[in-house]
Enzyme design. Sequence first.
Site, PDB file in Angstrom:
ATOM      1  N   GLU A 268      -4.387   4.728   6.016  1.00 21.00           N
ATOM      2  CA  GLU A 268      -3.863   3.418   5.648  1.00 21.00           C
ATOM      3  C   GLU A 268      -5.062   2.564   5.243  1.00 21.00           C
ATOM      4  O   GLU A 268      -6.036   2.484   5.978  1.00 21.00           O
ATOM      5  CB  GLU A 268      -3.138   2.787   6.840  1.00 21.00           C
ATOM      6  CG  GLU A 268      -2.515   1.432   6.540  1.00 21.00           C
ATOM      7  CD  GLU A 268      -1.829   0.825   7.765  1.00 21.00           C
ATOM      8  OE1 GLU A 268      -0.825   0.135   7.598  1.00 21.00           O
ATOM      9  OE2 GLU A 268      -2.324   1.064   8.904  1.00 21.00           O
TER      10      GLU A 268
ATOM     11  N   GLU B  29       0.711  -9.861   4.255  1.00 18.80           N
ATOM     12  CA  GLU B  29       1.092  -9.394   5.587  1.00 18.80           C
ATOM     13  C   GLU B  29       0.942 -10.536   6.581  1.00 18.80           C
ATOM     14  O   GLU B  29      -0.024 -11.299   6.528  1.00 18.80           O
ATOM     15  CB  GLU B  29       0.226  -8.206   6.021  1.00 18.80           C
ATOM     16  CG  GLU B  29       0.578  -7.692   7.410  1.00 18.80           C
ATOM     17  CD  GLU B  29      -0.103  -6.375   7.762  1.00 18.80           C
ATOM     18  OE1 GLU B  29       0.080  -5.910   8.906  1.00 18.80           O
ATOM     19  OE2 GLU B  29      -0.807  -5.814   6.899  1.00 18.80           O
TER      20      GLU B  29
END
Length: 512
Positions: A124, A215
């Site tokens: 990620e 985010e």
Amino acid sequence: MKRKVKKMAAMATSIIMAIMIILHSIPVLAGRIIYDNETGTHGGYDYELWKDYGNTIMELNDGGTFSCQWSNIGNALFRKGRKFNSDKTYQELGDIVVEYGCDYNPNGNSYLCVYGWTRNPLVEYYIVESWGSWRPPGATPKGTITQWMAGTYEIYETTRVNQPSIDGTATFQQYWSVRTSKRTSGTISVTEHFKQWERMGMRMGKMYEVALTVEGYQSSGYANVYKNEIRIGANPTPAPSQSPIRRDAFSIIEAEEYNSTNSSTLQVIGTPNNGRGIGYIENGNTVTYSNIDFGSGATGFSATVATEVNTSIQIRSDSPTGTLLGTLYVSSTGSWNTYQTVSTNISKITGVHDIVLVFSGPVNVDNFIFSRSSPVPAPGDNTRDAYSIIQAEDYDSSYGPNLQIFSLPGGGSAIGYIENGYSTTYKNIDFGDGATSVTARVATQNATTIQVRLGSPSGTLLGTIYVGSTGSFDTYRDVSATISNTAGVKDIVLVFSGPVNVDWFVFSKSGT
């Protein structure tokens, strides 16, 4: 009465016209609005809203643009980008560039970033452009990179254990590039970040996704991404040079500077300390290096490699089926990012030839070099005289991903690019009835030490060579030290505490 009615009618008409003018001035929201977890395609881009809980709104606008709002959340991600089939690396896709602009208003912990995943390995990744109350990821940086017109980023690597991923709950690595100063618009060369990560040993896999992302974590806020253009494939990795220029066999040859290969999977990869190499190699792959000049002859071969499996590399002259000069047997180094230098003897070769490496299985190769002397003792003559000079590059094994053999200006070779904790092992040194001192020819810019141990890097300490600065890594001096009396045939290990170049060493029967 009629006059009053007319006045009221005129007033009503004015009000209606005013309302129409106001309504006409308000932009119509043409985007699609979603509130809960959802993935799909919109405007030629892949999108996703993901949250664990809380209040979220995402409006999908033209192309890659979108707006979002969040509150009372645990964790939420809003993104638009491109997804792939996890069947190509970033090199195969070509250059990935993101040009973006965002009105970003977080209240608490939040990131504005390029975000995505790879598979094999599962990674990620984040390229963080701006943030809210906390600058991620709260770790020690591995280094920095600077992009022209883009600024400076600090590089981090963290590990997530048994956490949600694109493949369910898993343990995986997170890679981070975090700007040293915030910005909310600009151009990001995503590919350059990937290259720099790999040069620091942070291996990328097959691409799953790249997306501009907002985010939030236990926070609130809103953002309007008014520009998000992702360009992919503009400039794929160029083919290796076909240059006919002769190359010196006794200088390091970078593995990625090959002239041809039969492989459809081989890729140029990053290696530690901002280097490059080749990887994704399979059984039967061949790599050709043209016009290697061996002069009056070479009888040794060394390569800096990394692998998680045992494998071998044949060294052949002129073609994949040409004369077999020798075979380099490579044992597992522990990981694909742990590089060690492995050596073997080869049949003597002189003049100018093409060299073909023929692989029996997966291995990463950073570089290789030939030597004029055999680096491994010949069968039946497997002892070395402690009282004759032992070339530092003629070790039997080594530990250290960056250690290299290199050519000296006046001829011969040495070892260098040494770091704290590196070691080299020399087997079957014959001390006869006993040696009590050691001398080494070394070069370094900073004071350091070399431990002389028996058998292994943690074996009996015979003595320590204290090396003062010689002024540069090109200025060599002889340095001596007393050791415990050592007799018989022994394996000797040099353990290094810091950077130093070593040309050779020799033992003597009297203390210094």
